[in-house]
Design a protein around this motif. Structure first.
Motif, short mmCIF file in Angstrom:
data_model
loop_
_atom_site.label_atom_id
_atom_site.label_comp_id
_atom_site.label_asym_id
_atom_site.label_seq_id
_atom_site.Cartn_x
_atom_site.Cartn_y
_atom_site.Cartn_z
N GLU A 1 0.86 -1.20 0.00
CA GLU A 1 0.00 0.00 0.00
C GLU A 1 0.88 1.24 0.00
N ASP A 2 0.71 2.11 -1.02
CA ASP A 2 1.57 3.29 -1.12
C ASP A 2 1.07 4.48 -0.31
N ASP B 1 -2.93 -3.32 -2.66
CA ASP B 1 -3.57 -2.16 -3.27
C ASP B 1 -3.42 -2.27 -4.79
N MET C 1 -3.71 0.50 -7.20
CA MET C 1 -2.96 1.62 -7.74
C MET C 1 -1.69 1.82 -6.93
N LYS D 1 -12.27 0.85 -1.21
CA LYS D 1 -11.94 1.95 -0.29
C LYS D 1 -13.01 3.02 -0.35
CA CA Z 1 -2.66 3.37 -4.00
#
Ligand code: CA
Length: 225
Positions: free
Chosen positions: A7-8, A51, A53, A101
């Protein structure tokens, strides 16, 4: 149980890491796709929260490479939008479940627990030899469909013999695995336990499965016809 989070978004990543650690999991966090992929391929994870993206390599790419490498741990992916195409694509690439999300942490935790239960391979739960069946999950033993009641030690002993089917197990190994102790000379405890186990799983049935190998130990195997 070891979980990898990829997860970024810093706040989401930290929040998930903390929540899952508090729920009792060992957690690693990767903040981009390549780092996540590297960990997924080299760490021994029971589950990945992924995640979609991500910088450097997106979630699809990570998932695809992980599955191509033959790793089958459950993957729960996180998508920002509830897009049908996204979901379908994720499931086609081998994701096991997805969450849109924003989500409540309790929802994520429930999904994680369900996936971890489902992820266990079936063959590890059911063990067979001829018409003898041991069900690890239900702690149940049957032979020819007849339910057999075993004590905890007898169950553990039978489980060990079934796991190592065809191998002669020395008394010292049985002692350390089932009783968690070492019997130097007095192996009487094991002989008694094996005799009781045989009386229940072998005596009333054919063929006999548990055999004594003189001077060596015991083996469980289906005799050749
Ligand atoms: Ca992301």
């Amino acid at each position: 149980m070891k979980i990898l989070i990829v997860e970024d978004e810093p706040k989401t990543g930290d929040y998930l890491r903390q929540g899952l650690a508090e729920a009792g999991f060992v957690v690693d966090l990767a903040r981009d796709g390549l780092d996540g992929l590297h960990l997924a391929l080299n760490g021994d994870y029971d589950l990945v929260v992924l995640d979609v993206m991500l910088p450097s390599l997106d979630g699809w790419g990570v998932l695809q490479t992980v599955r191509r490498s033959g790793r089958e741990m459950p993957v729960l992916f996180l998508t920002a939008r509830d897009q049908v195409e996204d979901r379908v694509r994720g499931l086609e690439l081998g994701a096991d479940d997805y969450l849109v999300k924003p989500f409540a942490f309790s929802e994520l935790l429930a999904r994680v627990r369900t996936l971890l239960r489902r992820g266990k391979p079936k063959e590890a739960e059911l063990m067979h030899a001829a018409d003898l069946e041991l069900d690890l999950l239900r702690r149940r033993v049957t032979r020819a469909g007849v339910r057999i009641d075993l004590t905890a030690k007898e169950f553990a002993l039978l489980e060990l013999l079934l796991r190592r089917q065809g191998e002669v197990l020395p008394r010292s190994l049985i002692a350390s695995q089932v009783w968690d102790m070492n019997f130097d000379s007095d192996t009487n405890v094991i002989e008694v336990a094996v005799r009781r186990l045989r009386a229940k799983v072998d005596d009333p049935f054919e063929p006999k499965l548990i055999r004594t190998v003189r001077g060596m130990g015991y083996v469980l195997e289906v005799p050749e016809a």
